[in-house]
Design a protein around this motif. Structure first.
Motif, PDB file in Angstrom:
ATOM      1  N   LEU A  57       0.806  -1.213   0.000  1.00  0.00           N
ATOM      2  CA  LEU A  57       0.000   0.000   0.000  1.00  0.00           C
ATOM      3  C   LEU A  57       0.847   1.274   0.000  1.00  0.00           C
ATOM      4  CD1 LEU A  57      -2.760  -0.975   2.592  1.00  0.00           C
ATOM      5  CD2 LEU A  57      -2.805  -1.184   0.103  1.00  0.00           C
ATOM      6  N   CYS A  58       2.169   1.131  -0.179  1.00  0.00           N
ATOM      7  CA  CYS A  58       3.015   2.326  -0.193  1.00  0.00           C
ATOM      8  C   CYS A  58       2.758   3.110  -1.483  1.00  0.00           C
ATOM      9  CB  CYS A  58       4.487   1.975  -0.034  1.00  0.00           C
ATOM     10  SG  CYS A  58       5.283   1.322  -1.517  1.00  0.00           S
ATOM     11  N   LYS A  59       3.127   4.365  -1.460  1.00  0.00           N
ATOM     12  CA  LYS A  59       2.869   5.266  -2.579  1.00  0.00           C
ATOM     13  C   LYS A  59       3.488   4.755  -3.880  1.00  0.00           C
ATOM     14  CE  LYS A  59       2.965   9.614  -1.539  1.00  0.00           C
ATOM     15  NZ  LYS A  59       3.342  11.024  -1.295  1.00  0.00           N
ATOM     16  N   ARG A  60       4.693   4.225  -3.820  1.00  0.00           N
ATOM     17  CA  ARG A  60       5.372   3.749  -5.032  1.00  0.00           C
ATOM     18  C   ARG A  60       4.630   2.566  -5.660  1.00  0.00           C
ATOM     19  NH1 ARG A  60      11.037   3.807  -7.044  1.00  0.00           N
ATOM     20  NH2 ARG A  60      11.212   5.418  -5.496  1.00  0.00           N
ATOM     21  N   VAL A  61       4.196   1.617  -4.840  1.00  0.00           N
ATOM     22  CA  VAL A  61       3.493   0.441  -5.366  1.00  0.00           C
ATOM     23  C   VAL A  61       2.137   0.847  -5.946  1.00  0.00           C
ATOM     24  CG1 VAL A  61       2.425  -1.761  -4.735  1.00  0.00           C
ATOM     25  CG2 VAL A  61       4.695  -1.190  -3.866  1.00  0.00           C
ATOM     26  N   LEU A  62       1.407   1.697  -5.244  1.00  0.00           N
ATOM     27  CA  LEU A  62       0.114   2.151  -5.755  1.00  0.00           C
ATOM     28  C   LEU A  62       0.283   2.942  -7.054  1.00  0.00           C
ATOM     29  CD1 LEU A  62      -1.690   3.160  -2.445  1.00  0.00           C
ATOM     30  CD2 LEU A  62      -2.052   1.113  -3.828  1.00  0.00           C
ATOM     31  N   PHE A  63       1.339   3.749  -7.133  1.00  0.00           N
ATOM     32  CA  PHE A  63       1.595   4.502  -8.366  1.00  0.00           C
ATOM     33  C   PHE A  63       1.945   3.559  -9.514  1.00  0.00           C
ATOM     34  CE2 PHE A  63       4.597   7.173 -10.989  1.00  0.00           C
ATOM     35  CZ  PHE A  63       3.591   7.870 -11.650  1.00  0.00           C
ATOM     36  N   ALA A  64       2.708   2.519  -9.247  1.00  0.00           N
ATOM     37  CA  ALA A  64       3.048   1.542 -10.287  1.00  0.00           C
ATOM     38  C   ALA A  64       1.785   0.877 -10.822  1.00  0.00           C
ATOM     39  CB  ALA A  64       4.017   0.495  -9.744  1.00  0.00           C
ATOM     40  N   ARG A  65       0.861   0.532  -9.929  1.00  0.00           N
ATOM     41  CA  ARG A  65      -0.401  -0.077 -10.370  1.00  0.00           C
ATOM     42  C   ARG A  65      -1.206   0.914 -11.203  1.00  0.00           C
ATOM     43  NH1 ARG A  65      -2.623  -3.580  -5.204  1.00  0.00           N
ATOM     44  NH2 ARG A  65      -0.935  -5.084  -5.216  1.00  0.00           N
ATOM     45  N   TRP A  66      -1.265   2.164 -10.750  1.00  0.00           N
ATOM     46  CA  TRP A  66      -1.995   3.185 -11.479  1.00  0.00           C
ATOM     47  C   TRP A  66      -1.361   3.378 -12.862  1.00  0.00           C
ATOM     48  CZ3 TRP A  66      -0.436   7.720 -13.708  1.00  0.00           C
ATOM     49  CH2 TRP A  66      -1.458   8.543 -14.197  1.00  0.00           C
ATOM     50  N   SER A  67      -0.028   3.402 -12.930  1.00  0.00           N
ATOM     51  CA  SER A  67       0.665   3.612 -14.202  1.00  0.00           C
ATOM     52  C   SER A  67       0.342   2.507 -15.200  1.00  0.00           C
ATOM     53  CB  SER A  67       2.184   3.670 -13.987  1.00  0.00           C
ATOM     54  OG  SER A  67       2.523   4.811 -13.249  1.00  0.00           O
ATOM     55  N   ARG A  68       0.339   1.249 -14.731  1.00  0.00           N
ATOM     56  CA  ARG A  68       0.012   0.129 -15.628  1.00  0.00           C
ATOM     57  C   ARG A  68      -1.422   0.257 -16.141  1.00  0.00           C
ATOM     58  NH1 ARG A  68       3.018  -2.673 -11.766  1.00  0.00           N
ATOM     59  NH2 ARG A  68       1.151  -3.470 -10.757  1.00  0.00           N
ATOM     60  N   LEU A  69      -2.359   0.581 -15.255  1.00  0.00           N
ATOM     61  CA  LEU A  69      -3.754   0.737 -15.657  1.00  0.00           C
ATOM     62  C   LEU A  69      -3.904   1.911 -16.622  1.00  0.00           C
ATOM     63  CD1 LEU A  69      -6.750   0.058 -15.433  1.00  0.00           C
ATOM     64  CD2 LEU A  69      -6.846   1.502 -13.392  1.00  0.00           C
TER      65      LEU A  69
END
Length: 130
Positions: A57-69
């Motif tokens: 749930l860290c910012k980097r992991v959530l951003f990576a998921r958002w970027s892929r989507l």
């Protein structure tokens, strides 16, 4: 479940011994549908207790998921991570016009209500790639 604690009803506790007033827990537990197991995070460090790695749930992991989507929605296909120009978190946030408009309204509302000014994080905290 309700527990009687000295005449007061308390939701969610199975015994009065489990309640420690004034002391926050040092762990946070999260789970979502599709996760294989619970993730237990040390609240002082934000890292997983078992592996010491950043939380899902860290910012980097959530951003990576958002970027892929975001890439899938724009290109209609999965991105392989080899794009010539990937956005940094701060750039993606600045490009999100609805987010920026609401944030400006929020900051203005704080000021107008006499509640002070919004404290900004150091910019380098948001300069990372997904």
């Amino acid at each position: 479940m309700w527990t009687d604690l000295g005449g007061k009803r308390q939701a969610g506790l199975s015994s009065a011994e489990g309640l420690q007033l004034g002391k926050a827990p040092c762990v946070s537990v999260n789970w979502t549908l599709g996760d294989g197991q619970l993730e237990v995070v040390n609240t002082a460090t934000g890292r997983r207790r078992d592996l010491g790695t950043p939380s899902r749930l860290c910012k980097r992991v959530l951003f990576a998921r958002w970027s892929r989507l975001h890439c899938k929605l724009l290109l209609g296909q999965a991105c392989d991570g080899g794009e010539d120009r990937r956005l940094m978190y701060s750039e993606a946030k600045m490009a999100a016009r609805p987010y920026q408009a609401v944030k400006q309204q929020w900051v203005r509302s704080l000021h107008d209500a006499g509640l002070g000014t919004w404290v900004k994080k150091p910019p380098e905290q948001e300069h990372f790639l997904s």
